[in-house]
Each structure stands twice: as C-alpha cells, then as structure tokens.
Design a protein around this motif. Structure first.
Motif, PDB file in Angstrom:
ATOM      1  N   TYR A  56       0.804  -1.229   0.000  1.00  0.00           N
ATOM      2  CA  TYR A  56       0.000   0.000   0.000  1.00  0.00           C
ATOM      3  C   TYR A  56       0.833   1.274   0.000  1.00  0.00           C
ATOM      4  O   TYR A  56       0.360   2.318  -0.425  1.00  0.00           O
ATOM      5  CB  TYR A  56      -0.928   0.023   1.211  1.00  0.00           C
ATOM      6  CG  TYR A  56      -1.971  -1.056   1.242  1.00  0.00           C
ATOM      7  CD1 TYR A  56      -2.517  -1.580   0.076  1.00  0.00           C
ATOM      8  CD2 TYR A  56      -2.421  -1.566   2.447  1.00  0.00           C
ATOM      9  CE1 TYR A  56      -3.475  -2.575   0.115  1.00  0.00           C
ATOM     10  CE2 TYR A  56      -3.384  -2.559   2.496  1.00  0.00           C
ATOM     11  CZ  TYR A  56      -3.914  -3.058   1.324  1.00  0.00           C
ATOM     12  OH  TYR A  56      -4.868  -4.034   1.375  1.00  0.00           O
ATOM     13  N   ILE A  64       1.427   5.721   4.279  1.00  0.00           N
ATOM     14  CA  ILE A  64       0.366   5.626   3.284  1.00  0.00           C
ATOM     15  C   ILE A  64      -0.347   6.979   3.331  1.00  0.00           C
ATOM     16  O   ILE A  64      -1.026   7.297   4.308  1.00  0.00           O
ATOM     17  CB  ILE A  64      -0.603   4.470   3.587  1.00  0.00           C
ATOM     18  CG1 ILE A  64       0.151   3.141   3.654  1.00  0.00           C
ATOM     19  CG2 ILE A  64      -1.706   4.416   2.532  1.00  0.00           C
ATOM     20  CD1 ILE A  64      -0.683   1.979   4.186  1.00  0.00           C
ATOM     21  N   MET A  72      -5.604   4.014  -4.523  1.00  0.00           N
ATOM     22  CA  MET A  72      -5.941   2.605  -4.336  1.00  0.00           C
ATOM     23  C   MET A  72      -7.452   2.391  -4.284  1.00  0.00           C
ATOM     24  O   MET A  72      -7.967   1.459  -4.890  1.00  0.00           O
ATOM     25  CB  MET A  72      -5.266   2.055  -3.081  1.00  0.00           C
ATOM     26  CG  MET A  72      -3.770   1.911  -3.249  1.00  0.00           C
ATOM     27  SD  MET A  72      -2.948   1.258  -1.797  1.00  0.00           S
ATOM     28  CE  MET A  72      -3.002   2.648  -0.675  1.00  0.00           C
ATOM     29  N   PHE A 129      -7.462  -1.285   1.564  1.00  0.00           N
ATOM     30  CA  PHE A 129      -7.328  -0.492   0.346  1.00  0.00           C
ATOM     31  C   PHE A 129      -7.379  -1.318  -0.929  1.00  0.00           C
ATOM     32  O   PHE A 129      -7.175  -0.799  -2.017  1.00  0.00           O
ATOM     33  CB  PHE A 129      -6.039   0.324   0.397  1.00  0.00           C
ATOM     34  CG  PHE A 129      -5.941   1.134   1.649  1.00  0.00           C
ATOM     35  CD1 PHE A 129      -6.878   2.122   1.923  1.00  0.00           C
ATOM     36  CD2 PHE A 129      -4.956   0.896   2.572  1.00  0.00           C
ATOM     37  CE1 PHE A 129      -6.818   2.856   3.094  1.00  0.00           C
ATOM     38  CE2 PHE A 129      -4.879   1.625   3.743  1.00  0.00           C
ATOM     39  CZ  PHE A 129      -5.809   2.606   4.004  1.00  0.00           C
TER      40      PHE A 129
END
Length: 148
Positions: A56, A64, A72, A129
């Motif tokens: 991610y 992130i 995402m 995600f």
C-alpha cells in the motif's frame, strides 16, 4: 496473480511483484518467489501486516498518504459499488472514514504503527485499500494443485 489469485488491479500486481523482488533487480528469482509465497499464502499476521503495508505504501516513503489511499480506493472500487452521482465523493467519504479509523496519531497519513494497530484491532483492515492477498480458498487451491 490475475487468474490464480484473482488479484486484478494493475497497481497491486506491480506492488506485489516489487514486494517479492527483494533485491530490486526487476526479476523474481526462485528464492524470492518461495519467500514471497510463504508470506503471501501462509504468513503470520505480523508478516502479512508488513507485506500489505509495503504494497500500500506506493511511493515507499514509510507512510500511506491521502493520495495513495485515494489512488488505491479509486482503482479497487467497482463502478457498480459507487452509488453517488459524483464517484469522487464516495471515494472521499470512504477515505475519510478509513483515516478516522486507522490514523491513530491524527497526522493525516498512516504510519506503519497506525496500520499495525488498526489491523490488530480489526483484522478486516488488513486489506482496507484493496485485494493484495489471496482469499483462503484460492490459496488452498493453489497449494493443493502446486505442491504435490
């Protein structure tokens, strides 16, 4: 990844490859493949948290970010699942809900510690995600058909 594990999002396929390719030579050798599959198929929760976080963290900066979450979610949400006339509003709403649940230090991005804490509290957040791990049935089918 697409056919065997039903991971169809190009962003995740590239990130999974990058996670398997530990020496970053743009090739996954036998050792990297076996080690990657070990975590991918049967890793401990801690191993899978580390793996998913790395997948991610699109830019590899250790966080992130909102932009990464947006990208995402935009890629992984099917257009049928988006109900608003403005799909960006659905994505924004989901991103805000996710950050509210996972961003424990409230800095507007997810550190590894934020992600780990959220997943350990609720394992469903591991793939918050998008799909970067095989479901249990796919993993079992792969193991049964591959490892004799």
């Amino acid at each position: 990844m697409r056919n065997t594990f039903e991971i169809t999002d190009d962003v995740f396929i590239v990130r999974v490859f990058r996670e398997f390719d530990k020496d970053k030579d743009n090739h996954v050798n036998v050792k990297e493949w076996i080690e990657g599959l070990s975590v991918f198929l049967r890793g401990s929760l801690d191993e899978q948290i580390k793996y998913c976080f790395s997948v991610y963290d699109l830019d590899g900066d250790g966080y992130i970010s909102r932009e990464e979450i947006w990208r995402m979610l935009e890629n992984s949400l099917s257009r049928e699942a988006i109900t608003e006339e403005d799909p960006d509003e659905d994505i924004k709403h989901l991103m805000e809900l996710t950050l509210k649940k996972m961003d424990h230090d409230k800095d507007g991005r997810l550190s590894y510690a934020d992600f780990e804490k959220a997943v350990k509290k609720d394992n469903l957040m591991l793939e918050a995600f998008g799909n970067c791990l095989p479901d249990a049935n796919r993993a079992l089918e792969f193991e049964e058909n591959t490892f004799i």
